[in-house]
Design a protein around this motif. Sequence first.
Motif, short mmCIF file in Angstrom:
data_model
loop_
_atom_site.label_atom_id
_atom_site.label_comp_id
_atom_site.label_asym_id
_atom_site.label_seq_id
_atom_site.Cartn_x
_atom_site.Cartn_y
_atom_site.Cartn_z
N THR A 2 24.65 -38.62 68.66
CA THR A 2 24.17 -37.52 69.47
C THR A 2 22.65 -37.47 69.44
O THR A 2 22.00 -38.12 68.63
CB THR A 2 24.71 -36.17 68.94
OG1 THR A 2 24.15 -35.94 67.66
CG2 THR A 2 26.22 -36.17 68.89
N GLY A 4 20.74 -35.13 68.38
CA GLY A 4 20.26 -34.64 67.08
C GLY A 4 20.20 -35.73 66.03
O GLY A 4 19.27 -35.81 65.25
N HIS A 5 21.20 -36.61 66.03
CA HIS A 5 21.20 -37.72 65.09
C HIS A 5 20.04 -38.66 65.37
O HIS A 5 19.40 -39.16 64.46
CB HIS A 5 22.51 -38.50 65.15
CG HIS A 5 23.68 -37.74 64.61
ND1 HIS A 5 24.91 -37.82 65.17
CD2 HIS A 5 23.79 -36.89 63.57
CE1 HIS A 5 25.74 -37.05 64.50
NE2 HIS A 5 25.08 -36.47 63.54
N THR A 8 16.81 -37.16 64.10
CA THR A 8 16.80 -37.20 62.64
C THR A 8 16.54 -38.62 62.14
O THR A 8 15.72 -38.83 61.24
CB THR A 8 18.13 -36.68 62.08
OG1 THR A 8 18.35 -35.36 62.57
CG2 THR A 8 18.12 -36.66 60.57
N GLY A 24 19.88 -34.42 58.06
CA GLY A 24 20.33 -33.35 58.95
C GLY A 24 21.82 -33.13 58.80
O GLY A 24 22.55 -34.02 58.36
N THR A 26 25.12 -31.79 61.01
CA THR A 26 25.72 -31.38 62.27
C THR A 26 27.20 -31.17 61.98
O THR A 26 28.01 -32.08 62.14
CB THR A 26 25.54 -32.46 63.36
OG1 THR A 26 24.16 -32.80 63.43
CG2 THR A 26 26.01 -31.97 64.71
N GLY A 28 29.64 -29.58 63.30
CA GLY A 28 30.70 -29.50 64.31
C GLY A 28 31.56 -28.28 64.06
O GLY A 28 31.06 -27.25 63.63
#
Length: 89
Positions: A2, A4-5, A8, A24, A26, A28
């Motif tokens: 994603t 965000g990944h 990061t 980070g 996430t 879910g």
Amino acid sequence: MTRGHSITETAAVSWARDGIRVNGITPGGAATETIAAWEEATPGITKHINASIRLGRMAEPAEVPQVAGFLPWNRGILRHRHREPTLPS
């Protein structure tokens, strides 16, 4: 992966040479009271959510801070040049 990944990972790679670790979380879906209320209003939604998760289930709320507490340790996924901290007993 994603967005965000990707952000990061980019920060982790960029700052690693300076001894700065970037992690980070996430999480879910997490099996919270909100999810339970959603399941009550929409029977089957929990089964649908769980089917989309590789583990086959949502995280329990208590699992999220456990991951957050693990990430700063040198025993985490990434290692850097600083000494390992003293682990709690």
